[in-house]
Design a protein around this motif. Sequence first.
Motif, PDB file in Angstrom:
ATOM      1  N   ASN A  82       0.854  -1.198   0.000  1.00 38.21           N
ATOM      2  CA  ASN A  82       0.000   0.000   0.000  1.00 38.21           C
ATOM      3  C   ASN A  82       0.882   1.238   0.000  1.00 38.21           C
ATOM      4  O   ASN A  82       2.066   1.185   0.381  1.00 38.21           O
ATOM      5  N   GLY A  83       0.328   2.352  -0.426  1.00 36.02           N
ATOM      6  CA  GLY A  83       1.098   3.573  -0.609  1.00 36.02           C
ATOM      7  C   GLY A  83       1.858   4.058   0.615  1.00 36.02           C
ATOM      8  O   GLY A  83       3.060   4.329   0.536  1.00 36.02           O
ATOM      9  N   PRO A  84       1.191   4.196   1.774  1.00 33.52           N
ATOM     10  CA  PRO A  84       1.897   4.680   2.969  1.00 33.52           C
ATOM     11  C   PRO A  84       3.055   3.768   3.369  1.00 33.52           C
ATOM     12  O   PRO A  84       4.117   4.253   3.778  1.00 33.52           O
ATOM     13  N   ALA A  85       2.871   2.454   3.266  1.00 30.99           N
ATOM     14  CA  ALA A  85       3.937   1.526   3.625  1.00 30.99           C
ATOM     15  C   ALA A  85       5.132   1.666   2.680  1.00 30.99           C
ATOM     16  O   ALA A  85       6.290   1.715   3.121  1.00 30.99           O
ATOM     17  N   ILE A  86       4.862   1.739   1.386  1.00 30.34           N
ATOM     18  CA  ILE A  86       5.931   1.871   0.401  1.00 30.34           C
ATOM     19  C   ILE A  86       6.671   3.192   0.588  1.00 30.34           C
ATOM     20  O   ILE A  86       7.909   3.241   0.553  1.00 30.34           O
ATOM     21  N   ALA A  87       5.917   4.269   0.812  1.00 31.73           N
ATOM     22  CA  ALA A  87       6.545   5.573   1.023  1.00 31.73           C
ATOM     23  C   ALA A  87       7.422   5.561   2.267  1.00 31.73           C
ATOM     24  O   ALA A  87       8.513   6.142   2.287  1.00 31.73           O
TER      25      ALA A  87
END
Length: 359
Positions: free
Chosen positions: A78-83
């Motif tokens: 998911n976006g927050p985890a990858i960021a």
Amino acid sequence: MSTPTRDQVHAAPKVLLHDHLDGGLRPQTIVELAAEIGHELPASDAESLGRWFTESADSGSLVRYLETFDHTVAVMQNGPAIARVARECVEDLAADGVVYAEVRYAPEQHVEGGMTLDEVVAAVQEGFDAAMAASGGRIVVRQLLTAMRHQARSMEIAELAVAWRDRGVAGFDIAGAEAGFPPTRHLDAFEYLQRENAHFTIHAGEAFGLPSIWEAIQWCSADRLGHGVRIIDDITVHDDGTVELGRLAAYVRDQRIPLEMCPSSNIQTGAAESFAEHPIGLLTKLRFRVTVNTDNRLMSGTSMTREMFGLVEAFDYSLEDLRWFTINAMKSAFLPFDERLAIIDEVVKPGYEALISQR
């Protein structure tokens, strides 16, 4: 020329061309992200988990080694985890004295949670941008987008790399098992990248040998070789100490094709026995375009400082030798010439001069 201390190696400006985003997570981050999504880990605390990763990578079992990535990729959906992972990657590299890095990952492995390929790249860039801004300009990091050689999405990933090349993506790569999956399976992607004047590197010569290197260079026109350690198989050292290069090795050296060497990782995968016996010693002596890299910092329990200091201990390298590796890497970066030159002249050379003058 005296042998540098570990502290001096840590303080020296370093350049990293071969580092996998999903191979460099902090164990504590994995624990926290896994808890958020209910993913089961082989250990529940960061210290034990970190030990499990390095022991698994050292086990000699390819199955167990690859299992380690199942856990890192699972928590990057998911976006927050990858960021977050991307931001922490840059923070860790900056803390290790890295001034320029190209960090690679396969976007196609991060879409199980419903993200598009474009959204994955955007999330990584968000993390990179945040950490670079917080560093105050101490580090520059670019993305390399990787396609898996056993899959059939290389053209799609190549087009993605071109679409993002003015927004943080420096180039393209293919990775995965070499045996049975030659780079020529993705020739259409490489030809497309050449037509688009785009840069690419190819994992080759890590385990499979000279045919993989030959195809990567002569059929696919790779700008750099990921690992390339098996080029040593085309070099003969005679009993009297003289060295004879085969046609392929001579071509690689003559053309100054960069070798993205990762000593600790190469030892784990059996491509080398130890730092002291790693082909990087002979290749450096023969003045191939050698660069030093980490590959997977988590799995190898490593850093650029550890890789470079390991070479210092094995080959008695000086700060001048480490500067040579670093300038090699910066010359080989997928960055515009003037930007490469600026980092060499304004960061790398002054950084090493300051350390050398202290001796």
